[in-house]
Design a protein around this motif. Sequence first.
Motif, PDB file in Angstrom:
ATOM      1  N   TRP A  80       0.844  -1.200   0.000  1.00  0.00           N
ATOM      2  CA  TRP A  80       0.000   0.000   0.000  1.00  0.00           C
ATOM      3  C   TRP A  80       0.873   1.242   0.000  1.00  0.00           C
ATOM      4  CZ3 TRP A  80      -5.337   0.471   2.516  1.00  0.00           C
ATOM      5  CH2 TRP A  80      -6.110  -0.653   2.222  1.00  0.00           C
ATOM      6  N   THR A  81       0.335   2.341  -0.522  1.00  0.00           N
ATOM      7  CA  THR A  81       1.021   3.627  -0.505  1.00  0.00           C
ATOM      8  C   THR A  81       0.179   4.613   0.286  1.00  0.00           C
ATOM      9  OG1 THR A  81      -0.050   4.336  -2.547  1.00  0.00           O
ATOM     10  CG2 THR A  81       2.093   3.243  -2.762  1.00  0.00           C
ATOM     11  N   TYR A  82       0.773   5.770   0.565  1.00  0.00           N
ATOM     12  CA  TYR A  82      -0.001   6.821   1.216  1.00  0.00           C
ATOM     13  C   TYR A  82       0.504   8.165   0.758  1.00  0.00           C
ATOM     14  CZ  TYR A  82       3.725   7.961   4.512  1.00  0.00           C
ATOM     15  OH  TYR A  82       4.911   8.367   5.077  1.00  0.00           O
ATOM     16  N   SER A  83      -0.331   9.158   0.916  1.00  0.00           N
ATOM     17  CA  SER A  83       0.070  10.531   0.644  1.00  0.00           C
ATOM     18  C   SER A  83      -0.497  11.393   1.763  1.00  0.00           C
ATOM     19  CB  SER A  83      -0.437  11.009  -0.719  1.00  0.00           C
ATOM     20  OG  SER A  83      -1.844  11.110  -0.716  1.00  0.00           O
ATOM     21  N   VAL A  84       0.087  12.551   1.929  1.00  0.00           N
ATOM     22  CA  VAL A  84      -0.415  13.505   2.912  1.00  0.00           C
ATOM     23  C   VAL A  84      -1.000  14.665   2.130  1.00  0.00           C
ATOM     24  CG1 VAL A  84       0.157  15.010   4.839  1.00  0.00           C
ATOM     25  CG2 VAL A  84       1.296  12.801   4.608  1.00  0.00           C
ATOM     26  N   GLU A  85      -2.293  14.841   2.252  1.00  0.00           N
ATOM     27  CA  GLU A  85      -3.004  15.882   1.524  1.00  0.00           C
ATOM     28  C   GLU A  85      -3.737  16.761   2.518  1.00  0.00           C
ATOM     29  OE1 GLU A  85      -5.424  13.918  -1.400  1.00  0.00           O
ATOM     30  OE2 GLU A  85      -3.784  12.589  -1.955  1.00  0.00           O
ATOM     31  N   ASP A  86      -3.427  18.041   2.504  1.00  0.00           N
ATOM     32  CA  ASP A  86      -3.997  18.994   3.452  1.00  0.00           C
ATOM     33  C   ASP A  86      -3.785  18.547   4.885  1.00  0.00           C
ATOM     34  OD1 ASP A  86      -4.940  20.708   1.419  1.00  0.00           O
ATOM     35  OD2 ASP A  86      -6.729  19.456   1.161  1.00  0.00           O
ATOM     36  N   ALA A 133      -2.847  -1.542  -3.046  1.00  0.00           N
ATOM     37  CA  ALA A 133      -1.901  -1.844  -4.118  1.00  0.00           C
ATOM     38  C   ALA A 133      -2.539  -1.682  -5.495  1.00  0.00           C
ATOM     39  CB  ALA A 133      -1.357  -3.255  -3.943  1.00  0.00           C
ATOM     40  N   SER A 134      -3.779  -2.104  -5.640  1.00  0.00           N
ATOM     41  CA  SER A 134      -4.461  -2.016  -6.933  1.00  0.00           C
ATOM     42  C   SER A 134      -4.653  -0.560  -7.358  1.00  0.00           C
ATOM     43  CB  SER A 134      -5.811  -2.725  -6.850  1.00  0.00           C
ATOM     44  OG  SER A 134      -6.485  -2.641  -8.074  1.00  0.00           O
ATOM     45  N   CYS A 135      -5.159   0.274  -6.464  1.00  0.00           N
ATOM     46  CA  CYS A 135      -5.354   1.693  -6.794  1.00  0.00           C
ATOM     47  C   CYS A 135      -4.020   2.390  -7.026  1.00  0.00           C
ATOM     48  CB  CYS A 135      -6.139   2.384  -5.685  1.00  0.00           C
ATOM     49  SG  CYS A 135      -7.881   1.906  -5.641  1.00  0.00           S
ATOM     50  N   GLU A 141      -2.866   1.459 -10.538  1.00  0.00           N
ATOM     51  CA  GLU A 141      -3.697   2.097 -11.563  1.00  0.00           C
ATOM     52  C   GLU A 141      -3.404   3.589 -11.706  1.00  0.00           C
ATOM     53  OE1 GLU A 141      -7.739   1.283 -10.529  1.00  0.00           O
ATOM     54  OE2 GLU A 141      -7.510  -0.872 -10.841  1.00  0.00           O
ATOM     55  N   ASN A 142      -2.893   4.206 -10.665  1.00  0.00           N
ATOM     56  CA  ASN A 142      -2.696   5.662 -10.662  1.00  0.00           C
ATOM     57  C   ASN A 142      -1.243   6.068 -10.466  1.00  0.00           C
ATOM     58  OD1 ASN A 142      -5.608   6.667 -10.709  1.00  0.00           O
ATOM     59  ND2 ASN A 142      -5.623   5.090  -9.148  1.00  0.00           N
ATOM     60  N   ILE A 143      -0.296   5.177 -10.776  1.00  0.00           N
ATOM     61  CA  ILE A 143       1.113   5.455 -10.505  1.00  0.00           C
ATOM     62  C   ILE A 143       1.627   6.692 -11.234  1.00  0.00           C
ATOM     63  CG2 ILE A 143       2.089   3.957 -12.284  1.00  0.00           C
ATOM     64  CD1 ILE A 143       3.390   4.310  -8.705  1.00  0.00           C
ATOM     65  N   ARG A 144       1.181   6.948 -12.437  1.00  0.00           N
ATOM     66  CA  ARG A 144       1.657   8.137 -13.163  1.00  0.00           C
ATOM     67  C   ARG A 144       1.228   9.425 -12.451  1.00  0.00           C
ATOM     68  NH1 ARG A 144       4.007   7.188 -18.120  1.00  0.00           N
ATOM     69  NH2 ARG A 144       3.571   5.138 -18.984  1.00  0.00           N
TER      70      ARG A 144
END
Length: 67
Positions: free
Chosen positions: A34-40, A48-50, A53-56
């Motif tokens: 899994w990945t994560y991002s910090v937004e606001d 992993a699937s999402c 699909e959105n790596i770019r």
Amino acid sequence: MTSPPGGGPAHRPDQRTLVCARCGATARATPLTWTYSVEDGVRRHFCASCSRENIRAIEGRLDSDRW
């Protein structure tokens, strides 16, 4: 035990349930895929699937010194 980049503990044996911010998939603890991002200022996890699909779009947000 060393800390990973970002200063968090190297191993967290917590048993919280994570929810993918895009599709709603769930997982106990934090799967390595899994990945994560910090937004606001809020940490958002992505399964992993999402992530695949959105790596770019994910890579497009990185500073050039990171790639």
